[in-house]
Design an enzyme around this catalytic site. Structure first.
Site, PDB file in Angstrom:
ATOM      1  N   ASP A 175       0.812  -1.209   0.000  1.00 37.11           N
ATOM      2  CA  ASP A 175       0.000   0.000   0.000  1.00 37.11           C
ATOM      3  C   ASP A 175       0.849   1.264   0.000  1.00 37.11           C
ATOM      4  O   ASP A 175       1.363   1.677   1.043  1.00 37.11           O
ATOM      5  CB  ASP A 175      -0.898  -0.039   1.260  1.00 37.11           C
ATOM      6  CG  ASP A 175      -1.811   1.153   1.339  1.00 37.11           C
ATOM      7  OD1 ASP A 175      -2.427   1.354   2.407  1.00 37.11           O
ATOM      8  OD2 ASP A 175      -1.908   1.908   0.348  1.00 37.11           O
TER       9      ASP A 175
ATOM     10  N   SER B  70      -1.141  16.498 -11.675  1.00 33.01           N
ATOM     11  CA  SER B  70      -1.347  16.273 -13.108  1.00 33.01           C
ATOM     12  C   SER B  70      -1.795  17.592 -13.724  1.00 33.01           C
ATOM     13  O   SER B  70      -2.650  18.272 -13.156  1.00 33.01           O
ATOM     14  CB  SER B  70      -2.446  15.210 -13.301  1.00 33.01           C
ATOM     15  OG  SER B  70      -2.911  15.236 -14.643  1.00 33.01           O
TER      16      SER B  70
HETATM   17  C1  601 Z   1     -10.093  -2.715   4.078  1.00 38.00           C
HETATM   18  N1  601 Z   1      -8.857  -2.725   3.305  1.00 38.00           N
HETATM   19  C2  601 Z   1      -8.400  -4.025   2.805  1.00 38.00           C
HETATM   20  C3  601 Z   1      -8.181  -1.560   2.983  1.00 38.00           C
HETATM   21  C4  601 Z   1      -6.932  -1.592   2.361  1.00 38.00           C
HETATM   22  C5  601 Z   1      -6.273  -0.406   2.021  1.00 38.00           C
HETATM   23  C6  601 Z   1      -6.884   0.823   2.311  1.00 38.00           C
HETATM   24  C7  601 Z   1      -6.246   2.112   1.924  1.00 38.00           C
HETATM   25  O1  601 Z   1      -6.862   3.175   1.994  1.00 38.00           O
HETATM   26  N2  601 Z   1      -4.991   2.099   1.466  1.00 38.00           N
HETATM   27  N3  601 Z   1      -4.393   3.269   1.031  1.00 38.00           N
HETATM   28  C8  601 Z   1      -8.130   0.842   2.922  1.00 38.00           C
HETATM   29  C9  601 Z   1      -8.780  -0.334   3.274  1.00 38.00           C
END
Ligand code: 601
Length: 330
Positions: A35, A199
């Site tokens: 992430d 952008s």
């Molecule tokens: C509930 N889950 C799997 C998530 C996974 C990632 C995120 C997120 O905002 N990442 N930048 C939110 C929720």
């Protein structure tokens, strides 16, 4: 100096991309969501209540001879969609592909919100944002990438996410076989802890580019492309039958015909989101109406170039040059 690569698999509708990592000694294998929009490495753990675990693999620090509790440290994170998790912290060995960080802060969950409990294939998140927004208290911890970047041939990683097919994250090198033509580079503002860029404009379908700068973050952990309300409105005005559906919580439109492409500028280049990637997923079993992959960023404070945008390209997250590179996939 080293480099590494690891395959990442798209979940149904490319809702998220899950990547294997191993933690501890002997190695405990988990599959997590890389992430770039957050900076905590947290995992489901044996410290959670059984009711909060539904199929996920868990990290057991007591089963690792190299785990060391970071006494007194805790963490708590809430994501843009309202989901959340919290827990305590261990230092342990973390390996991704052939790359190992011996004393990585591994945030063991004691509690997770339903969105995570119900996401059966996802055992946690591995943050690839800037360590300045790591939530560990009293002392914020480094991300895996921050811990290893000085051992890499180059302080960068690349994301090559694909539409309904396995992609890859590479560390320390730009694979020339992964893209064609020139990579378009744009400066990153990391002051808020994100891979944030601006952008210069956008276009709907084959129309001329509109000079309308859009500031947002490159976020592999967000599924959709969330843009300013005015841009989203201009896009859906070009689709017969498109409308905002409050039940679905976003714009919905007839799945066919294929909607127009969405093009956004990146410095001197452009990135095209093909229309067939904008029809994100059918909202009904009859597959008549589709939920849009482009939705509004209202309330967030910036736009989010999530997987719908990222999977069109080969994207370079360059911490050395503090820049993002967007290349056309090979
Ligand atoms: C509930 N889950 C799997 C998530 C996974 C990632 C995120 C997120 O905002 N990442 N930048 C939110 C929720």
């Amino acid at each position: 100096r080293q480099t590494g690569t690891v395959e990442t698999d798209a979940e149904k509708h490319d809702v998220e991309y899950l990547t294997p990592i191993s933690i501890g000694t002997p190695p405990q294998n988990l599959i997590v969501d890389f992430d770039t929009g957050s900076s905590d490495l947290w995992v489901f753990s044996t410290e959670m209540a059984a009711k909060d675990i539904k199929g996920q693999a868990v990290y057991d620090p007591n089963n690792s001879s190299t785990s060391e509790k970071l006494q007194g440290s805790t963490w708590q994170i809430t994501y843009g969609d309202g989901s959340s998790s919290s827990g305590d912290v261990y230092l342990d060995t973390v390996t991704i592909g052939n790359l190992t960080v011996p004393n990585q802060a591994v945030e063991a969950a004691t509690k997770v919100s339903d969105e995570f409990t119900d996401d059966a294939n996802n055992d946690g998140l591995l943050g690839l944002g800037f360590s300045s927004i790591n939530t560990v208290q009293p002392t914020p911890q480094n991300t895996f990438f921050d811990n290893i970047k000085n051992n890499l041939d180059a302080p960068l990683f690349t994301a090559d996410l694909k539409h309904g097919a396995p992609g890859s994250y590479n560390f320390g090198y730009i694979d020339p076989a992964a893209y064609v033509g020139n990579i378009s580079w744009t400066p990153v503002d990391s002051s808020q802890g994100f891979w944030s860029f601006t952008s210069p404009g956008y276009a709907v379908g084959t129309e001329a580019m509109r000079n309308h700068s859009i500031s947002g973050i490159a976020d592999t952990g967000t599924t959709l492309l969330l843009l300013p309300k005015s841009v989203v409105k201009a896009y859906y005005e070009e689709i017969q039958g498109a409308q905002y559906d409050s039940n679905q919580g976003g714009y919905v439109f007839p799945c066919s015909p294929t909607p127009p492409d969405f093009v956004f500028g990146v410095s001197d280049g452009i990135v095209t989101v093909p229309g067939d990637m904008v029809s994100y997923a059918p909202v009904d079993s009859a597959n008549q109406d589709c939920f849009g992959g482009i939705q509004s960023d209202t309330g967030i404070g910036f736009s989010i170039f999530g997987d719908v945008a990222l999977k069109t390209s080969f994207v370079v997250f360059d911490a050395g040059g503090l820049q993002l590179g967007w290349g056309a996939k090979n």
